[in-house]
Design an enzyme around this catalytic site. Structure first.
Site, PDB file in Angstrom:
ATOM      1  N   TYR A 143     -71.121 -60.373  12.787  1.00 50.38           N
ATOM      2  CA  TYR A 143     -72.189 -61.045  12.045  1.00 50.38           C
ATOM      3  C   TYR A 143     -71.626 -61.700  10.792  1.00 50.38           C
ATOM      4  CZ  TYR A 143     -72.411 -57.353   8.444  1.00 50.38           C
ATOM      5  OH  TYR A 143     -72.116 -56.508   7.405  1.00 50.38           O
TER       6      TYR A 143
ATOM      7  N   LYS B 139     -65.865 -58.063  10.784  1.00 51.71           N
ATOM      8  CA  LYS B 139     -67.251 -57.958  10.303  1.00 51.71           C
ATOM      9  C   LYS B 139     -68.154 -57.610  11.488  1.00 51.71           C
ATOM     10  CE  LYS B 139     -70.363 -60.163   6.960  1.00 51.71           C
ATOM     11  NZ  LYS B 139     -70.518 -59.000   6.083  1.00 51.71           N
TER      12      LYS B 139
ATOM     13  N   GLU C  40     -63.139 -50.156  -0.500  1.00 52.25           N
ATOM     14  CA  GLU C  40     -64.216 -51.070  -0.912  1.00 52.25           C
ATOM     15  C   GLU C  40     -65.466 -50.224  -1.089  1.00 52.25           C
ATOM     16  OE1 GLU C  40     -65.025 -53.958   2.184  1.00 52.25           O
ATOM     17  OE2 GLU C  40     -64.767 -52.469   3.763  1.00 52.25           O
TER      18      GLU C  40
ATOM     19  N   LEU D 168     -63.074 -55.343   4.351  1.00 51.39           N
ATOM     20  CA  LEU D 168     -63.538 -56.644   4.828  1.00 51.39           C
ATOM     21  C   LEU D 168     -62.968 -57.736   3.921  1.00 51.39           C
ATOM     22  CD1 LEU D 168     -65.656 -57.853   6.907  1.00 51.39           C
ATOM     23  CD2 LEU D 168     -67.023 -58.258   4.869  1.00 51.39           C
TER      24      LEU D 168
HETATM   25  N1  PDD Z   1     -71.930 -57.282   3.101  1.00 56.99           N
HETATM   26  N2  PDD Z   1     -67.342 -55.258   2.294  1.00 56.99           N
HETATM   27  C1  PDD Z   1     -68.323 -54.891   3.138  1.00 56.99           C
HETATM   28  C2  PDD Z   1     -68.186 -53.620   3.888  1.00 56.99           C
HETATM   29  C3  PDD Z   1     -69.461 -55.705   3.304  1.00 56.99           C
HETATM   30  O1  PDD Z   1     -70.419 -55.364   4.160  1.00 56.99           O
HETATM   31  C4  PDD Z   1     -69.558 -56.914   2.545  1.00 56.99           C
HETATM   32  C5  PDD Z   1     -70.731 -57.836   2.673  1.00 56.99           C
HETATM   33  C6  PDD Z   1     -68.512 -57.250   1.671  1.00 56.99           C
HETATM   34  C7  PDD Z   1     -68.511 -58.533   0.870  1.00 56.99           C
HETATM   35  O2  PDD Z   1     -68.298 -59.645   1.710  1.00 56.99           O
HETATM   36  P1  PDD Z   1     -68.858 -61.088   1.343  1.00 56.99           P
HETATM   37  O3  PDD Z   1     -68.377 -61.380  -0.039  1.00 56.99           O
HETATM   38  O4  PDD Z   1     -68.252 -61.988   2.354  1.00 56.99           O
HETATM   39  O5  PDD Z   1     -70.357 -61.026   1.398  1.00 56.99           O
HETATM   40  C8  PDD Z   1     -67.416 -56.398   1.573  1.00 56.99           C
HETATM   41  C9  PDD Z   1     -72.963 -58.170   3.555  1.00 56.99           C
HETATM   42  C10 PDD Z   1     -73.502 -59.083   2.504  1.00 56.99           C
HETATM   43  C11 PDD Z   1     -74.005 -57.408   4.338  1.00 56.99           C
HETATM   44  O6  PDD Z   1     -73.601 -56.614   5.174  1.00 56.99           O
HETATM   45  O7  PDD Z   1     -75.203 -57.630   4.156  1.00 56.99           O
END
Ligand code: PDD
Length: 288
Positions: free
Chosen positions: A32, A153, A186, A210
């Site tokens: 996703y 992801k 993270e 991620l």
């Molecule tokens: N989450 N690490 C994890 C485990 C995440 O699920 C996310 C983002 C990030 C940050 O990634 P980005 O900057 O590309 O949004 C880091 C999203 C927003 C979610 O699951 O809703």
């Protein structure tokens, strides 16, 4: 009424239906993306589409769209929903699974069309660039119990969900995770930055985290202003000694953390580097 997209068709979200035999439902076999938009303009679009493609490649699913058609889909969803959502900040969620097969078997099926589902939703307004007024975060820490391929992801988010809930039950807004070497990976849904001894640090990209697009925009936008971020392992000890801790994600941009495990970060106030980072981020976020 929210308008969603399912397998080539725009329709009211309530009417979107997927078979329970979809591999996304049975196995979490899909990936996703969450793409943030502000006043109709996507942030980091090229990098989100690149990561979407990387995820599909890692799973052996043929990307069902070109970058241009993904971009058009995102734009259309934002346009169709902007009035209904009544928000300047709209996120677009895209999910691609391996598809629907009428027999449950672990092996990859042949000749099955992937399921493509997307919808738009209102996100929180971006953080206010003001150290007094910005929403601050309080977090707990916990041993990272997720799988070894967190760089994908994947929609298989149970590990993340359980870690998020741990923090939530403790009355906090996030959970910062550390590995067996006591190094920060993270948070359950965000990347991490710290300011320690005058340097900005973030864990390096590997299978444990991620590759966040917001993380990338933060690093690149600071670099454009001549400020270096060091991508290197951060120990739990360093986290505890940090002057500033930030969470980054598409929906939060850069969020300041003022308490970790009920202990104030630095002097417990939002830091100066956070404001500098957010200012750089806002200056460059639409041009990266
Ligand atoms: N989450 N690490 C994890 C485990 C995440 O699920 C996310 C983002 C990030 C940050 O990634 P980005 O900057 O590309 O949004 C880091 C999203 C927003 C979610 O699951 O809703």
């Amino acid at each position: 009424m929210t308008i969603a997209f399912l397998n080539g068709e725009f329709l009211p979200l309530e009417q979107a239906q997927i078979s329970p035999m979809d591999r996304g439902f049975l196995f979490g076999d899909g990936i996703y993306e969450v793409i943030p938009t502000l006043n109709g303009k996507a942030v980091g679009l090229g990098w989100h589409l690149e990561r979407l493609n990387d995820g599909l490649t890692a799973l052996g699913i043929v990307n069902p769209n070109t970058d241009d058609s993904w971009a058009e889909l995102i734009n259309t969803l934002v346009q169709k929903n902007s009035q209904g959502l009544n928000s300047d900040s709209i996120g677009v969620y895209i999910q691609v699974t391996r598809g629907t097969v009428m027999q449950r078997a672990h092996g990859f099926p042949q000749d099955v069309a992937p399921t493509v589902f997307a919808f738009a939703f209102a996100t929180a307004a971006p953080p206010i660039p003001d150290r007094e007024k910005v929403k601050v975060f309080s977090v707990i820490t916990s041993a990272d119990r997720r799988w070894q391929r967190c760089n994908i992801k994947s929609t298989s988010l149970l590990g993340n969900v359980l870690h998020y809930q741990e923090g939530n039950v403790a009355g906090k807004q996030e959970t910062i995770l550390y590995n067996d070497e006591q190094e920060i990976t993270e948070a359950s849904a965000c990347n991490i930055f710290i300011v320690h001894q005058g340097e900005i640090l973030t864990p390096p990209l590997d299978n444990q985290i991620l590759p966040g697009i917001t993380r990338r925009i933060v690093i690149e936008s600071l670099a454009r202003e001549g400020i270096k971020v060091k991508e290197q392992p951060i120990s739990l000890e360093q986290l505890r000694l940090a002057d500033e801790v930030w969470l980054t994600s598409s929906s939060k941009e850069i969020a300041p953390v003022t308490a970790v495990d009920d202990t104030p970060v630095g002097n417990g106030e939002v830091g100066e580097m956070w404001l500098k980072a957010l200012t750089c981020f806002n200056k460059h976020k639409f041009s990266l």
